[in-house]
Write a protein that holds these residues in place. Structure first.
Motif, mmCIF file in Angstrom:
data_model
loop_
_atom_site.group_PDB
_atom_site.id
_atom_site.type_symbol
_atom_site.label_atom_id
_atom_site.label_comp_id
_atom_site.label_asym_id
_atom_site.label_seq_id
_atom_site.Cartn_x
_atom_site.Cartn_y
_atom_site.Cartn_z
ATOM 1 N N ALA A 142 11.578 4.928 -12.516
ATOM 2 C CA ALA A 142 11.409 3.521 -12.847
ATOM 3 C C ALA A 142 11.704 2.664 -11.632
ATOM 4 O O ALA A 142 12.620 2.937 -10.852
ATOM 5 N N GLY A 143 10.919 1.622 -11.446
ATOM 6 C CA GLY A 143 11.149 0.681 -10.350
ATOM 7 C C GLY A 143 10.571 1.107 -9.034
ATOM 8 O O GLY A 143 10.853 0.469 -8.013
ATOM 9 N N LEU A 144 9.795 2.157 -8.981
ATOM 10 C CA LEU A 144 9.256 2.648 -7.718
ATOM 11 C C LEU A 144 8.364 1.581 -7.047
ATOM 12 O O LEU A 144 8.397 1.409 -5.832
ATOM 13 N N LEU A 145 7.595 0.864 -7.861
ATOM 14 C CA LEU A 145 6.712 -0.159 -7.287
ATOM 15 C C LEU A 145 7.492 -1.385 -6.819
ATOM 16 O O LEU A 145 7.016 -2.118 -5.948
ATOM 17 N N THR A 146 8.653 -1.609 -7.372
ATOM 18 C CA THR A 146 9.402 -2.853 -7.051
ATOM 19 C C THR A 146 10.634 -2.571 -6.215
ATOM 20 O O THR A 146 11.574 -3.352 -6.202
ATOM 21 N N GLY A 147 10.662 -1.416 -5.545
ATOM 22 C CA GLY A 147 11.758 -1.131 -4.628
ATOM 23 C C GLY A 147 12.643 0.011 -5.003
ATOM 24 O O GLY A 147 13.553 0.361 -4.261
ATOM 25 N N GLY A 148 12.439 0.633 -6.160
ATOM 26 C CA GLY A 148 13.265 1.766 -6.563
ATOM 27 C C GLY A 148 12.830 3.032 -5.829
ATOM 28 O O GLY A 148 11.942 3.036 -4.991
ATOM 29 N N THR A 149 13.457 4.141 -6.150
ATOM 30 C CA THR A 149 13.149 5.425 -5.527
ATOM 31 C C THR A 149 12.775 6.422 -6.615
ATOM 32 O O THR A 149 13.317 6.379 -7.712
ATOM 33 N N PRO A 150 11.884 7.308 -6.338
ATOM 34 C CA PRO A 150 11.488 8.304 -7.325
ATOM 35 C C PRO A 150 12.604 9.293 -7.592
ATOM 36 O O PRO A 150 13.427 9.550 -6.769
ATOM 37 N N ARG A 178 0.830 -1.205 0.000
ATOM 38 C CA ARG A 178 0.000 0.000 0.000
ATOM 39 C C ARG A 178 0.866 1.258 0.000
ATOM 40 O O ARG A 178 0.558 2.232 -0.681
ATOM 41 N N ALA A 179 1.948 1.223 0.779
ATOM 42 C CA ALA A 179 2.839 2.379 0.844
ATOM 43 C C ALA A 179 3.469 2.660 -0.513
ATOM 44 O O ALA A 179 3.624 3.818 -0.927
ATOM 45 N N ARG A 180 3.851 1.609 -1.236
ATOM 46 C CA ARG A 180 4.464 1.804 -2.548
ATOM 47 C C ARG A 180 3.448 2.353 -3.559
ATOM 48 O O ARG A 180 3.776 3.217 -4.374
ATOM 49 N N VAL A 181 2.221 1.834 -3.500
ATOM 50 C CA VAL A 181 1.191 2.332 -4.407
ATOM 51 C C VAL A 181 0.887 3.807 -4.105
ATOM 52 O O VAL A 181 0.751 4.628 -5.014
ATOM 53 N N ALA A 182 0.802 4.158 -2.811
ATOM 54 C CA ALA A 182 0.560 5.556 -2.434
ATOM 55 C C ALA A 182 1.715 6.438 -2.861
ATOM 56 O O ALA A 182 1.526 7.577 -3.311
ATOM 57 N N ALA A 183 2.948 5.921 -2.732
ATOM 58 C CA ALA A 183 4.120 6.685 -3.153
ATOM 59 C C ALA A 183 4.108 6.930 -4.655
ATOM 60 O O ALA A 183 4.509 8.000 -5.138
ATOM 61 N N LEU A 184 3.645 5.933 -5.406
ATOM 62 C CA LEU A 184 3.560 6.106 -6.861
ATOM 63 C C LEU A 184 2.584 7.219 -7.206
ATOM 64 O O LEU A 184 2.864 8.037 -8.090
#
Length: 440
Positions: free
Chosen positions: A432-440, A415-421
């Motif tokens: 790229a990769g924000l949902l799979t562990g990357g950083t914006p 949920r945190a990753r989806v909200a961060a996206l």
């Protein structure tokens, strides 16, 4: 005079011309390329004009066929010996044929209107101008056919004129290149195909076309009434005057109709209750259907912190600056109309959820489509499916892999990753990769 015209309507080719136009027109608008006018009245008027490519030559041939009536009946010399001026003698025929083709053309519109009368709520004034010019085009065609049929009283004249009229309309765009705007003056069907939901025809275009068609009709009347070469040469005067006036009036730029947008048709109409859902005015008849599906999407997005609160129709138009103002609390949803005039709600809920992860149009670093679709799939709990046919197959496949990766994470982290996206999309920083562990 009305009694004479009534007799002429029964005995001339007027009824046959009207029936032929109606049958051909209805077949064209319903069956040739599918129903292209489901979005509204302007689309119906423009589709009718597009099919003048066949209706106009048909009216031309009908006029030429009618012109041989006196010769077929072997009374041409008898009528010519009467003291009445020829224009007086042909006036009932002119009126009857004009009434016939106008009735046929309007009946096509009525047949099409019955299909969308329950859903089409926006009726701009330009619809009447576009329809009037179409009717005027058929009157000019049938009168020109009468004049040419009188000058060339042969059984072959009518079919040859029909073929010639069709060829002229088809090849005129090539003859006027690169000044395509010239075709707008002389072709009543040019640029009328595949009208969008917000399409319109600028008033100056309709005025220019009307000038040319009135001049052509006047020249046809002079030819039909002529008794010698002087009158026939004089018939060129309205043609030249009408062409000059029309060219002076028409906007001298290419694609002027294709690129024209009705701003009133794009104006939003919204629900009175919350959560607010808005559609364009041209689609206002679909608002209850759109609102029901849009609110389902908003309910799914309620799992996020600070979720969107409204859904607006995406009224983007090309070219130009036809982009709606972007707001973080609003999801833009494309509204498609089915051939029966209803809202195409397949994929609408997914479209709302996916749209929540979109960012401003001018983003230098827009959100990866695969990330958007994967995040939406996690919220809905369903495997990624493209909301519309325009999605890239590779993006959908990549979204499936990222969705599976999200499902393997603890719910809180996912949920945190989806909200961060979503936050990153709003600031154009979704790396790229924000949902799979990357950083914006």
């Amino acid at each position: 005079m009305s009694r004479i015209i009534g007799i002429e309507l029964r005995r001339s080719a007027a009824f046959g011309a009207a029936l032929a136009l109606l049958v051909v027109g209805v077949v064209l608008i319903y069956f040739v390329e599918g129903i292209q006018f489901a979005a509204g009245w302007m689309q119906l008027a423009m589709v009718q004009r597009w099919y003048l490519v066949l209706l106009w030559p048909l009216a031309l041939a009908a006029g030429a066929w009618q012109a041989r009536r006196e010769q077929r009946s072997k009374v041409a010399e008898l009528f010519a010996s009467t003291p009445r001026p020829r224009i007086v003698r042909v006036l009932p025929t002119l009126s009857a044929m004009a009434v016939g083709v106008l009735a046929g053309y309007l009946a096509i519109g009525v047949a099409g209107g019955g299909w969308i009368v329950d859903t089409a709520r926006y009726l701009p004034g330009a619809v009447f101008a576009v329809t009037a010019v179409g009717g005027l085009a058929l009157v000019a065609a049938v009168w020109l056919g009468l004049a040419l049929g009188r000058l060339l009283p042969s059984p072959a004249t009518a079919p040859l004129l029909g073929v010639a009229g069709l060829g002229m309309l088809l090849f005129l765009p090539w003859l006027t290149r690169p000044r395509g705007w010239l075709t707008l003056v002389f072709s009543p069907m040019y640029e009328m195909n595949l009208p969008g939901a917000y399409a319109t025809v600028p008033g100056r275009v309709s005025v220019a076309q009307a000038c040319w068609l009135v001049a052509l009709a006047a020249a046809a009347v002079l030819l039909l009434a002529s008794g010698g070469w002087r009158m026939r040469v004089a018939a060129l005067a309205p043609v030249l005057l009408g062409a000059a006036l029309a060219i002076a009036v028409v906007p001298q730029q290419n694609r002027v109709v294709v690129d024209a947008v009705d701003p009133v048709a794009r104006k939003l109409v919204c629900t009175e209750d919350a959560p607010r859902v808005c559609v364009s005015r041209v689609n206002s008849g679909l608002l209850p259907e759109v609102a029901a599906r849009a609110r389902e999407g908003l309910a799914v997005l309620g799992k996020l912190p600070d979720p969107p609160r409204e859904v607006h129709e995406d009224t983007t138009t090309y070219p130009g600056d036809g982009f709606p103002v972007w707001r973080a609390d609003v999801v833009l949803l494309g509204v498609a109309v089915t051939p029966d005039g209803r809202f195409d709600d397949e994929g609408a809920v997914a479209g709302v959820v996916v749209g929540a992860f979109d960012g401003p149009r001018d983003c230098a670093q827009p959100t990866d489509p695969a990330d958007r679709l994967a995040a939406a799939s996690w919220l809905t709990g369903r495997a990624p499916v493209a909301p519309d046919p325009y999605w890239d197959v590779e993006d959908v496949a990549a979204a499936g892999q990222r969705w599976q990766a999200l499902r393997q994470l603890p719910e809180g982290e996912a949920r945190a990753r989806v909200a961060a996206l979503r936050r990153a999309a709003a600031t154009c920083s979704a790396g790229a990769g924000l949902l799979t562990g990357g950083t914006p």
